[in-house]
Design a protein around this motif. Structure first.
Motif, PDB file in Angstrom:
ATOM      1  N   VAL A 168     -20.513 -25.274  31.862  1.00  0.00           N
ATOM      2  CA  VAL A 168     -19.531 -26.217  32.411  1.00  0.00           C
ATOM      3  C   VAL A 168     -19.486 -27.491  31.572  1.00  0.00           C
ATOM      4  CG1 VAL A 168     -18.876 -27.593  34.431  1.00  0.00           C
ATOM      5  CG2 VAL A 168     -19.754 -25.261  34.735  1.00  0.00           C
ATOM      6  N   ARG A 169     -20.632 -27.948  31.118  1.00  0.00           N
ATOM      7  CA  ARG A 169     -20.655 -29.164  30.284  1.00  0.00           C
ATOM      8  C   ARG A 169     -19.941 -28.923  28.954  1.00  0.00           C
ATOM      9  NH1 ARG A 169     -26.097 -29.388  32.468  1.00  0.00           N
ATOM     10  NH2 ARG A 169     -26.181 -31.053  34.038  1.00  0.00           N
ATOM     11  N   HIS A 170     -20.118 -27.750  28.367  1.00  0.00           N
ATOM     12  CA  HIS A 170     -19.374 -27.428  27.137  1.00  0.00           C
ATOM     13  C   HIS A 170     -17.874 -27.409  27.408  1.00  0.00           C
ATOM     14  CE1 HIS A 170     -23.164 -26.204  25.224  1.00  0.00           C
ATOM     15  NE2 HIS A 170     -22.504 -26.254  24.087  1.00  0.00           N
ATOM     16  N   ALA A 171     -17.495 -26.883  28.549  1.00  0.00           N
ATOM     17  CA  ALA A 171     -16.079 -26.874  28.914  1.00  0.00           C
ATOM     18  C   ALA A 171     -15.539 -28.296  28.997  1.00  0.00           C
ATOM     19  CB  ALA A 171     -15.886 -26.150  30.245  1.00  0.00           C
ATOM     20  N   CYS A 172     -16.336 -29.184  29.562  1.00  0.00           N
ATOM     21  CA  CYS A 172     -15.931 -30.594  29.655  1.00  0.00           C
ATOM     22  C   CYS A 172     -15.788 -31.211  28.265  1.00  0.00           C
ATOM     23  CB  CYS A 172     -16.954 -31.379  30.476  1.00  0.00           C
ATOM     24  SG  CYS A 172     -17.029 -30.925  32.221  1.00  0.00           S
ATOM     25  N   SER A 173     -16.716 -30.896  27.388  1.00  0.00           N
ATOM     26  CA  SER A 173     -16.675 -31.454  26.026  1.00  0.00           C
ATOM     27  C   SER A 173     -15.447 -30.996  25.262  1.00  0.00           C
ATOM     28  CB  SER A 173     -17.934 -31.042  25.253  1.00  0.00           C
ATOM     29  OG  SER A 173     -19.098 -31.548  25.876  1.00  0.00           O
ATOM     30  N   SER A 174     -14.937 -29.822  25.604  1.00  0.00           N
ATOM     31  CA  SER A 174     -13.781 -29.285  24.890  1.00  0.00           C
ATOM     32  C   SER A 174     -12.474 -29.975  25.268  1.00  0.00           C
ATOM     33  CB  SER A 174     -13.647 -27.779  25.160  1.00  0.00           C
ATOM     34  OG  SER A 174     -13.180 -27.538  26.483  1.00  0.00           O
ATOM     35  N   LEU A 175     -12.498 -30.795  26.303  1.00  0.00           N
ATOM     36  CA  LEU A 175     -11.264 -31.398  26.808  1.00  0.00           C
ATOM     37  C   LEU A 175     -10.781 -32.589  25.992  1.00  0.00           C
ATOM     38  CD1 LEU A 175     -12.070 -31.322  30.635  1.00  0.00           C
ATOM     39  CD2 LEU A 175     -10.549 -29.789  29.361  1.00  0.00           C
TER      40      LEU A 175
END
Length: 473
Positions: free
Chosen positions: A429-436
């Motif tokens: 989930v944190r990687h997903a956030c970083s991709s934003l």
């Protein structure tokens, strides 16, 4: 002529990928992060019956399931009374190119030919390349394998060299590169120059090709034991075997089977480092692939990775290099099966797991692969010494990746270390956030996708998004 410098080629990667795979991934997008995974698998893949038919024609699959009676007996001698599960192994070395990757290659090559591509390209350390080359040969398609092989001094891993020779034996052209960012760049250039199909490890075709592995395991265990497998242990790298097998297990109706991933512990070694590249004795099936691909699968060579292990994993463990070498020799000397090395990673984990389970439980090792001169433990250990890595007998707990390889002195020293799936799910989930990037806004459909993709509770996903300053509209 289009510019061929690194920056220009990388800027065209989306265009190159769409042309080389033939999938419009954008039509499956339903949110900023969310996409319809099952629709993608259904519309771009093949039905299970179609895959079985294609693989039968390609002489792939229907490999034997072998009970490792002597290793099971050893496990029971080391276990508490009443414990020591039965260990079976799926012998995928019986496929044409002698690994499970023939399954994914058979479907990818079939699709490439049906879609009218003149040939296929794969970027691989080797086993998958051999499988693609083998299937391309029988389908009369061109084949190019792009292989990361050397460090800056020109040293090559004996296992990678062995795999490269296998690719060439099937008639493929093999482009051998030094470690670094050149691999993906060259891969894109080859795809663009040739118009060949991208036989990626991570397309729906590749994953659908592995589903038969899961269905066969369940059917064979039922025939041999009268029950479903309790555990299936797969060597985990990019996630393809774990995802495809698990999907097949579910399609066979074995809902209670636990799916376990196992990787060689190479903590502290960087896979893209010129120094570290040859300080490991396993080119795949290790944490350098296993953890990054689990926490962010879309780092792959296609826009949407069909291998999404967090949807399916019930456990994830690591084992040491020395322990895998020990089990490789035990398999040969106790069961008369010389196989490896990658499949013996899952066997090492299964050996340790079986000691903790009742005797009536069934643990399936997924899977074996062929061995050879360069893949043999002796060649690997000799190369490790040449690279300055100490090889010794002792307690495998003392092993430090890149510094030493510790071969156990006794079988009871074989153990596995559990990796927290919850931490991996949170990291996803944190990687997903970083991709934003700067616009940190998501919709409810994105939240639902993240919960499904990570197998986290929706409230937990919302908490993690809030911690990372992401607004849900």
């Amino acid at each position: 002529m289009k510019p061929r410098d690194y920056k220009s080629v990388m800027a065209r990667r989306g265009e190159i990928m769409r042309a080389s795979v033939g999938i419009d991934y954008s039509k499956y997008s339903i949110g900023r992060l969310a996409f319809d995974y099952e629709r993608m698998m259904k519309e771009t893949g093949y039905s299970l019956e179609e895959v079985k038919r294609i693989q039968k024609e390609a002489n792939v699959g229907n490999t034997p399931l072998i009970e490792l009676k002597n290793l099971t007996s050893l496990v029971r001698k080391l276990s508490e009374p009443g414990y020591g599960a039965r260990i079976f192994v799926k012998d995928e070395a019986n496929n044409p190119a002698r690994s499970f990757k023939d399954r994914r290659a058979s479907l990818s090559v079939f699709h490439a030919k049906r879609a009218g591509y003149p040939g296929v390209v794969a970027a691989t350390s080797g086993n998958y390349g051999a499988a693609v080359a083998s299937q391309a040969a029988r389908s009369n398609l061109g084949c190019i394998i792009v292989q990361e092989m050397f460090d800056s001094r020109g040293y090559e891993q004996p296992e990678i060299a062995e795999k490269g020779r296998a690719c060439e034996a099937y008639g493929a052209e093999v482009l051998q590169l030094s470690v670094g960012p050149e691999l993906f760049y060259m891969f894109l250039l080859v795809l663009e120059d040739t118009g060949y199909f991208n036989a990626s490890l991570y397309t729906p075709f590749s994953i659908a090709g592995i589903e038969t592995l899961g269905t066969e395991i369940v059917e064979q265990v039922r025939d041999l034991t009268g029950k479903d497998p309790d555990y299936i242990v797969s060597t985990h790298a990019g996630g393809g075997i774990t995802t495809g097998t698990a999907r097949g297990v579910l399609k066979a109706g074995s809902l209670g089977t636990k799916i376990i991933g196992a990787s060689v512990n190479l903590q502290g070694l960087h896979m893209a480092s010129d120094r570290d590249f040859n300080r490991k004795s396993f080119t795949t099936g290790h944490t350098g692939f296993g953890i990054p691909f689990a926490v962010w699968p879309d780092r792959s060579d296609v826009p949407r990775n069909a291998a999404r292990v967090l949807r399916y994993l019930d456990g994830y463990v690591t084992v040491t290099q020395g322990s895998v070498f020990y089990i490789t020799e035990a398999l040969a000397q106790l069961e008369g099966l010389e196989r490896g090395p990658a499949g013996n990673t899952s066997l090492t984990a299964a050996f340790a797991l079986a000691r903790t389970l009742p005797e009536d439980h069934v643990v399936v090792v997924n899977e074996t692969e062929y061995t050879g001169a360069g893949k043999h433990p002796y060649a690997q250990l000799a190369f490790a010494k040449k690279m300055g890595v100490e090889v010794k007998r002792g307690n495998p707990k003392d092993e430090v990746p890149g510094k030493n390889i510790v071969i156990p002195e006794r079988p009871e020293q074989i153990a596995c270390t559990e990796i927290s799936l919850n931490k991996l799910r949170e990291s996803y989930v944190r990687h997903a956030c970083s991709s934003l990037g700067e616009e940190r806004k998501l919709s409810q459909v994105d939240v639902e996708f993240l919960a499904e993709d990570s197998r986290l509770d929706k409230d937990e996903v919302l908490r993690l998004l809030a911690e990372n300053e992401v607004v849900v509209e």
